[in-house]
Design a protein around this motif. Structure first.
Motif, short mmCIF file in Angstrom:
data_model
loop_
_atom_site.label_atom_id
_atom_site.label_comp_id
_atom_site.label_asym_id
_atom_site.label_seq_id
_atom_site.Cartn_x
_atom_site.Cartn_y
_atom_site.Cartn_z
N UNK A 233 0.83 -1.19 0.00
CA UNK A 233 0.00 0.00 0.00
C UNK A 233 0.87 1.24 0.00
N UNK A 234 0.58 2.15 -0.91
CA UNK A 234 1.42 3.34 -1.05
C UNK A 234 0.78 4.57 -0.47
N UNK A 235 1.61 5.59 -0.24
CA UNK A 235 1.12 6.87 0.25
C UNK A 235 1.16 7.94 -0.86
N UNK A 236 1.45 7.51 -2.09
CA UNK A 236 1.49 8.42 -3.24
C UNK A 236 0.64 7.83 -4.36
N UNK A 237 -0.25 8.66 -4.92
CA UNK A 237 -1.09 8.21 -6.02
C UNK A 237 -0.40 8.48 -7.34
N UNK A 238 -0.39 7.47 -8.18
CA UNK A 238 0.23 7.53 -9.50
C UNK A 238 -0.88 7.40 -10.54
N UNK A 239 -0.99 8.37 -11.44
CA UNK A 239 -2.00 8.33 -12.49
C UNK A 239 -1.32 8.26 -13.84
N UNK A 240 -1.57 7.19 -14.57
CA UNK A 240 -0.90 6.94 -15.87
C UNK A 240 0.62 7.00 -15.73
N UNK A 241 1.13 6.56 -14.58
CA UNK A 241 2.56 6.38 -14.41
C UNK A 241 3.28 7.46 -13.64
N UNK A 242 2.63 8.61 -13.36
CA UNK A 242 3.33 9.66 -12.61
C UNK A 242 2.41 10.24 -11.54
#
Length: 524
Positions: A233-242
């Motif tokens: 589980x991450x604390x950063x959201x990545x949308x389409x790779x970034x």
């Protein structure tokens, strides 16, 4: 690189403290977001607009049509580096690039073929999630591509237009391969999905959104340590790779094809200003009619198409904390990440805007399958990384289904944590959730469904066209850690009178499959 999670993982399975069902949101419209125990609420809300970067649009995969009329694509899985967070180069994996993959697009009725090469240091597979496809070309754990190897599946696309996706499915390593970046969209078109009344100009008003979460080390590498009970589980959201993205919207509306591409995180999508949007499609294609929503919950592997109106000011797509009509205490909310909040994408109105027709009031005609016609009924209990008290065994067939036969599947979550349920090859309809009819946005075709703790969901489905006495399809929880740990089964689809074949396949290469015990298994 050794696999971290296998069905023989010696570590004890850890359950969190027992929670009553009322500790979680009930119903498919309320999916809990889960965080590692002890984490405080996270938020990326309010990021400065000048820190955002343009949303990358995955390119459409180039293709050629050969003399047989087959549309052919080429994919290569390889490693690279990606600036997922500004100023840091992160080692990643991707198809035809450093991360994710090109968007594959084909039309219903077309025959498609792929040449897929593995340039990674370990075996992988490519599974066509949501696709109606012959079992030997499904890309599950039995179609392994060795390092340096090539796989060439092909089939005729025969299903309604829909937003599908492709991702790795090597047993025991699925979560890590997807976490490192292997995923891409597969769009199926038909006359209804490309009508002028719906936004359908790819990359302009028809936008793919692959939403994932990541955690990074100080150097910018992906942090693959300390998975929680539901995975990395991450604390950063990545949308389409970034991370941190915006998109300039040219017209008054935009169609967002949202994929929850995370391994374990759930998302409660909505617009920051609280305005409504129209959901037009679920996993398997268009809904009967647009559904107005202010929140949309998606579990891993689920997709939805929504149409968002953009006025004179920017609009932010967000992942909201999950509302609790039953009064979850603050301690539980923090423990399970129910109060996490993330910005996903900022939609910015363009200076020059083109007009658009009104959304149609009717989208698709869906023939409802009748539970009374089900010739076979099956039960699947999800508990302790197992289904029906069995962990996945590559050498065991759990049940056989007859082609063109309607089946009614009862799926029950007996754990106190989230699961969902995905079936390969087919799309199903949801009959009921805890005895109640599903809400309107779940009235269409689905291949993945969230199953809340303590809940029971009934699904009706049919397997058509393809039979194979040797190669199986899978059903499993799509929280990727759970399937890696063994919450998965496999089944054959057989013709009338056909019996499972003895093991005759080679023991290595793209068609490799170990010997199988064709027992009755857990599906009956």
């Amino acid at each position: 690189m050794p696999r971290l999670f296998t069905t023989t993982d010696p570590r004890p399975i850890r359950h969190r403290s027992t929670l009553s069902r009322r500790t979680f949101l009930t119903g498919l419209a309320a999916v809990p977001v889960i965080a590692t125990v002890g984490c405080s609420p996270r938020t990326t809300a309010g990021a400065a607009p000048d820190t955002l970067r343009p949303l990358p649009i995955p390119p459409l995969a180039p293709s050629t049509v050969d003399a047989t009329g087959t549309r052919r694509f080429t994919l290569t899985a390889a490693s690279g580096t990606t600036e997922m967070i500004p100023g840091k180069r992160t080692p990643t994996w991707g198809f035809n690039g450093s991360i994710l993959g090109p968007t594959i697009r084909a039309r219903r009725g077309e025959k498609v073929g792929f040449t897929i090469t593995n340039r990674l240091p370990e075996p992988t597979t490519v599974h066509w999630h949501g696709m109606h496809v012959p079992a030997r070309h499904d890309g599950g754990p039995h179609q392994t591509i060795a390092p340096g190897g090539t796989w060439k599946p092909e089939w005729t696309v025969n299903q309604p237009g829909a937003t599908l996706w492709y991702h790795p499915h090597p047993h025991g390593s699925t979560e890590k391969h997807a976490y490192r970046g292997l995923a891409g969209m597969f769009l199926v078109d038909d006359d209804q999905t490309t009508t002028a009344a719906l936004p359908h100009d790819y990359g302009v008003d028809d936008i793919p959104l692959i939403v994932q979460d990541r955690r990074f080390t100080a150097s910018g590498a992906l942090d693959e340590s300390s998975p929680s009970d539901i995975g990395l589980l991450g604390d950063t959201i990545i949308t389409n790779g970034i991370a941190g993205t915006y998109f300039d919207v040219a017209g008054p509306r935009v169609r967002l094809r949202i994929l929850n591409g995370s391994g374990g995180r759930m998302y409660n999508f909505g617009l920051a200003d609280g305005s409504a949007f129209s959901m037009i499609a679920s996993d398997g294609g268009l809904l009967p009619r647009p559904v107005s929503l202010t929140r949309l919950a998606l579990s891993p592997g689920e997709r939805a198409e929504i149409v968002v109106s953009v006025g004179q000011s920017p609009v932010r797509l967000r992942a909201f904390p999950f509302d609790d009509p039953q009064g979850i205490g603050n301690d539980d909310a923090a423990q399970f990440g129910l109060d996490d909040s993330f910005d996903i994408l900022e939609l910015r109105p363009a200076e020059t805007r083109t007009p658009a027709p009104a959304l149609p009031t009717s989208l698709a005609t869906i023939s409802q399958l009748n539970p009374a016609t089900a010739a076979v009924r099956r039960r699947f209990d999800l508990q302790w990384y197992m289904i029906n008290r069995q962990r996945m065994d590559m050498n065991r067939i759990d049940h056989t289904s007859r082609v063109d036969t309607t089946e009614l599947w009862t799926v029950r979550n007996r754990d106190n944590w989230p699961h969902n349920f995905h079936v390969h090859d087919t799309q199903f309809q949801i009959v009921d959730v805890d005895g109640r009819r599903p809400p309107a946005h779940l009235s269409g075709w689905k291949d993945t469904v969230y199953v809340p703790p303590g809940s029971t969901i009934r699904l009706i489905l049919r397997f058509s066209d393809y039979t194979d006495p040797t190669f199986p399809y899978m059903y499993h929880c799509h929280l990727m850690l759970h399937e890696d740990q063994g919450m998965m089964g496999q089944f054959l689809v057989l013709a009338p009178g056909q019996r499972p074949a003895p093991m005759t396949m080679p023991m290595s290469g793209p068609d490799a499959m170990p010997g199988m015990d064709h027992g009755s298994g857990s599906g009956h």
